[in-house]
Design a protein around this motif. Structure first.
Motif, PDB file in Angstrom:
ATOM      1  N   VAL A  53       1.527   2.879  10.530  1.00  0.00           N
ATOM      2  CA  VAL A  53       2.980   2.778  10.375  1.00  0.00           C
ATOM      3  C   VAL A  53       3.550   4.120   9.914  1.00  0.00           C
ATOM      4  O   VAL A  53       4.559   4.602  10.441  1.00  0.00           O
ATOM      5  CB  VAL A  53       3.351   1.661   9.364  1.00  0.00           C
ATOM      6  CG1 VAL A  53       4.837   1.704   9.025  1.00  0.00           C
ATOM      7  CG2 VAL A  53       2.978   0.294   9.922  1.00  0.00           C
ATOM      8  N   PHE A  54       2.902   4.722   8.934  1.00  0.00           N
ATOM      9  CA  PHE A  54       3.316   6.018   8.384  1.00  0.00           C
ATOM     10  C   PHE A  54       3.382   7.065   9.494  1.00  0.00           C
ATOM     11  O   PHE A  54       4.355   7.832   9.592  1.00  0.00           O
ATOM     12  CB  PHE A  54       2.316   6.420   7.304  1.00  0.00           C
ATOM     13  CG  PHE A  54       2.683   7.646   6.520  1.00  0.00           C
ATOM     14  CD1 PHE A  54       3.475   7.551   5.391  1.00  0.00           C
ATOM     15  CD2 PHE A  54       2.203   8.895   6.888  1.00  0.00           C
ATOM     16  CE1 PHE A  54       3.799   8.681   4.640  1.00  0.00           C
ATOM     17  CE2 PHE A  54       2.517  10.028   6.148  1.00  0.00           C
ATOM     18  CZ  PHE A  54       3.319   9.917   5.024  1.00  0.00           C
ATOM     19  N   LYS A  55       2.354   7.085  10.327  1.00  0.00           N
ATOM     20  CA  LYS A  55       2.271   8.082  11.401  1.00  0.00           C
ATOM     21  C   LYS A  55       3.259   7.782  12.519  1.00  0.00           C
ATOM     22  O   LYS A  55       3.934   8.683  13.027  1.00  0.00           O
ATOM     23  CB  LYS A  55       0.843   8.132  11.951  1.00  0.00           C
ATOM     24  CG  LYS A  55       0.590   9.283  12.911  1.00  0.00           C
ATOM     25  CD  LYS A  55      -0.885   9.377  13.263  1.00  0.00           C
ATOM     26  CE  LYS A  55      -1.163  10.572  14.172  1.00  0.00           C
ATOM     27  NZ  LYS A  55      -2.607  10.694  14.481  1.00  0.00           N
ATOM     28  N   CYS A  94       5.268   7.129   0.364  1.00  0.00           N
ATOM     29  CA  CYS A  94       6.037   5.933   0.695  1.00  0.00           C
ATOM     30  C   CYS A  94       5.187   4.712   0.358  1.00  0.00           C
ATOM     31  O   CYS A  94       4.009   4.823   0.033  1.00  0.00           O
ATOM     32  CB  CYS A  94       6.455   5.919   2.160  1.00  0.00           C
ATOM     33  SG  CYS A  94       5.120   5.511   3.298  1.00  0.00           S
ATOM     34  N   ARG A  95       5.817   3.554   0.404  1.00  0.00           N
ATOM     35  CA  ARG A  95       5.100   2.303   0.188  1.00  0.00           C
ATOM     36  C   ARG A  95       5.356   1.394   1.381  1.00  0.00           C
ATOM     37  O   ARG A  95       6.495   1.185   1.774  1.00  0.00           O
ATOM     38  CB  ARG A  95       5.582   1.615  -1.095  1.00  0.00           C
ATOM     39  CG  ARG A  95       4.629   0.521  -1.581  1.00  0.00           C
ATOM     40  CD  ARG A  95       5.181  -0.228  -2.786  1.00  0.00           C
ATOM     41  NE  ARG A  95       6.274  -1.112  -2.401  1.00  0.00           N
ATOM     42  CZ  ARG A  95       7.518  -1.035  -2.888  1.00  0.00           C
ATOM     43  NH1 ARG A  95       7.827  -0.117  -3.791  1.00  0.00           N
ATOM     44  NH2 ARG A  95       8.454  -1.871  -2.476  1.00  0.00           N
ATOM     45  N   ILE A  96       4.280   0.888   1.979  1.00  0.00           N
ATOM     46  CA  ILE A  96       4.386  -0.038   3.106  1.00  0.00           C
ATOM     47  C   ILE A  96       4.077  -1.433   2.574  1.00  0.00           C
ATOM     48  O   ILE A  96       3.010  -1.656   1.991  1.00  0.00           O
ATOM     49  CB  ILE A  96       3.404   0.311   4.247  1.00  0.00           C
ATOM     50  CG1 ILE A  96       3.474   1.807   4.572  1.00  0.00           C
ATOM     51  CG2 ILE A  96       3.702  -0.532   5.468  1.00  0.00           C
ATOM     52  CD1 ILE A  96       4.758   2.275   5.155  1.00  0.00           C
ATOM     53  N   ALA A 145       0.858  -1.182   0.000  1.00  0.00           N
ATOM     54  CA  ALA A 145       0.000   0.000   0.000  1.00  0.00           C
ATOM     55  C   ALA A 145       0.889   1.225   0.000  1.00  0.00           C
ATOM     56  O   ALA A 145       1.941   1.240   0.644  1.00  0.00           O
ATOM     57  CB  ALA A 145      -0.900   0.009   1.228  1.00  0.00           C
ATOM     58  N   SER A 146       0.482   2.258  -0.704  1.00  0.00           N
ATOM     59  CA  SER A 146       1.222   3.518  -0.682  1.00  0.00           C
ATOM     60  C   SER A 146       0.462   4.518   0.185  1.00  0.00           C
ATOM     61  O   SER A 146      -0.765   4.560   0.162  1.00  0.00           O
ATOM     62  CB  SER A 146       1.402   4.076  -2.093  1.00  0.00           C
ATOM     63  OG  SER A 146       2.135   5.280  -2.056  1.00  0.00           O
ATOM     64  N   VAL A 147       1.221   5.297   0.953  1.00  0.00           N
ATOM     65  CA  VAL A 147       0.634   6.341   1.788  1.00  0.00           C
ATOM     66  C   VAL A 147       1.220   7.675   1.348  1.00  0.00           C
ATOM     67  O   VAL A 147       2.426   7.798   1.115  1.00  0.00           O
ATOM     68  CB  VAL A 147       0.916   6.103   3.284  1.00  0.00           C
ATOM     69  CG1 VAL A 147       0.234   7.172   4.129  1.00  0.00           C
ATOM     70  CG2 VAL A 147       0.454   4.711   3.706  1.00  0.00           C
ATOM     71  N   ASN A 195       6.024  -5.849   6.644  1.00  0.00           N
ATOM     72  CA  ASN A 195       7.344  -6.302   6.218  1.00  0.00           C
ATOM     73  C   ASN A 195       8.352  -5.159   6.290  1.00  0.00           C
ATOM     74  O   ASN A 195       9.376  -5.276   6.947  1.00  0.00           O
ATOM     75  CB  ASN A 195       7.284  -6.857   4.787  1.00  0.00           C
ATOM     76  CG  ASN A 195       8.587  -7.484   4.351  1.00  0.00           C
ATOM     77  OD1 ASN A 195       9.349  -7.995   5.178  1.00  0.00           O
ATOM     78  ND2 ASN A 195       8.867  -7.444   3.070  1.00  0.00           N
ATOM     79  N   GLU A 196       8.038  -4.031   5.653  1.00  0.00           N
ATOM     80  CA  GLU A 196       8.953  -2.894   5.696  1.00  0.00           C
ATOM     81  C   GLU A 196       8.310  -1.656   5.083  1.00  0.00           C
ATOM     82  O   GLU A 196       7.415  -1.752   4.249  1.00  0.00           O
ATOM     83  CB  GLU A 196      10.243  -3.203   4.934  1.00  0.00           C
ATOM     84  CG  GLU A 196      10.016  -3.483   3.453  1.00  0.00           C
ATOM     85  CD  GLU A 196      11.316  -3.740   2.712  1.00  0.00           C
ATOM     86  OE1 GLU A 196      12.384  -3.568   3.308  1.00  0.00           O
ATOM     87  OE2 GLU A 196      11.245  -4.104   1.533  1.00  0.00           O
ATOM     88  N   PRO A 197       8.779  -0.469   5.500  1.00  0.00           N
ATOM     89  CA  PRO A 197       8.406   0.767   4.821  1.00  0.00           C
ATOM     90  C   PRO A 197       9.457   1.130   3.788  1.00  0.00           C
ATOM     91  O   PRO A 197      10.659   0.970   4.038  1.00  0.00           O
ATOM     92  CB  PRO A 197       8.377   1.797   5.961  1.00  0.00           C
ATOM     93  CG  PRO A 197       9.423   1.305   6.922  1.00  0.00           C
ATOM     94  CD  PRO A 197       9.468  -0.205   6.786  1.00  0.00           C
ATOM     95  N   ASN A 198       9.028   1.575   2.636  1.00  0.00           N
ATOM     96  CA  ASN A 198       9.933   2.068   1.594  1.00  0.00           C
ATOM     97  C   ASN A 198       9.728   3.570   1.478  1.00  0.00           C
ATOM     98  O   ASN A 198       8.721   4.023   0.926  1.00  0.00           O
ATOM     99  CB  ASN A 198       9.644   1.388   0.259  1.00  0.00           C
ATOM    100  CG  ASN A 198       9.976  -0.088   0.299  1.00  0.00           C
ATOM    101  OD1 ASN A 198      11.098  -0.482   0.003  1.00  0.00           O
ATOM    102  ND2 ASN A 198       9.004  -0.909   0.688  1.00  0.00           N
TER     103      ASN A 198
END
Length: 220
Positions: free
Chosen positions: A126-128, A136-138, A56-58, A152-155
């Motif tokens: 996660v973003f917050k 970003c992409r989570i 997902a992208s935020v 898994n990870e934030p990009n």
């Protein structure tokens, strides 16, 4: 304690470089040798059974954010490898790889509406929590049998700025860039309001090694 199989990877690298799926002790040792080539710290984690990978992208900032539709990423290998991401997909007119934009994917991901909403909400959390901004992409891992999902990870600088996800939400590329620029300007202004230096006379009268020895609590 984890048992096999496990995933071994460099802790701070990206693009699936140095990542190996190890199914026994010998493969584990080889995987550690491979991962340690790229980083001083490695991660060994339990492999997820019945794996489905979704992203997902935020877009936004701590104050306001929105999340894209989910993509289900397809790979030819047992894990989504560097080859899947950059070598197996299409190429652009110059002959170079399109990177993540050419990866085989299904949008929206083939999961339930309820699970989709839970993952999208977690992506925003996660973003917050990590105080991210811009786009970003989570990435998430799902056990398709239990429906348990894991971050898994934030990009923080996703390939293609994750535009392929925002396009599905009806956002044009120029609009994505405009929103990113507006977020960056606001972040810059907020940062500029903070105190960037702190005046102190703590070193006044400092006269070398004697001063160090005389400093309270200092040990030489």
């Amino acid at each position: 304690k984890l048992g096999f199989p496990v995933v071994v990877k460099p802790a701070t690298l990206g693009s699936s470089v140095g990542i190996t799926l190890a199914k026994n002790q010998k493969e584990l040792e080889d995987a550690i040798d491979e991962a340690i080539k790229y980083d001083n710290k490695i991660v060994v984690e339990e492999a997820i059974s019945n794996l489905v990978e979704v992203n997902a992208s935020v877009l936004g900032s701590y104050e306001y954010m929105k999340v894209s539709p989910l993509e289900e990423v397809m790979g030819l290998d047992e894990i989504l490898s560097y080859t899947d991401k950059y070598l197996a997909g299409g190429k652009n007119k110059t002959g170079g790889s399109k990177g993540m934009a050419s990866t085989s994917r299904i949008i929206p991901a083939r999961i339930s509406k309820d699970l989709t909403e839970k993952i999208q909400n977690t992506a925003k959390d996660v973003f917050k929590t990590l105080n991210l901004s811009g786009v970003c992409r989570i990435d998430f891992l799902i056990d398709s049998k239990s429906n348990k999902y894991y971050v898994n990870e934030p990009n923080t600088i996703p390939g293609s700025l994750a535009f392929y996800l925002w396009k599905e939400a009806g956002l044009e590329y120029t609009d994505l860039l405009e929103e990113m620029i507006q977020v960056a300007i606001k972040e810059y202004k907020n940062t500029g309001k903070k105190v960037r230096s702190f005046e102190t006379n703590i070193l006044e009268g400092f006269n070398g090694s004697k001063g160090c020895k005389g400093a309270k609590g200092m040990k030489m």
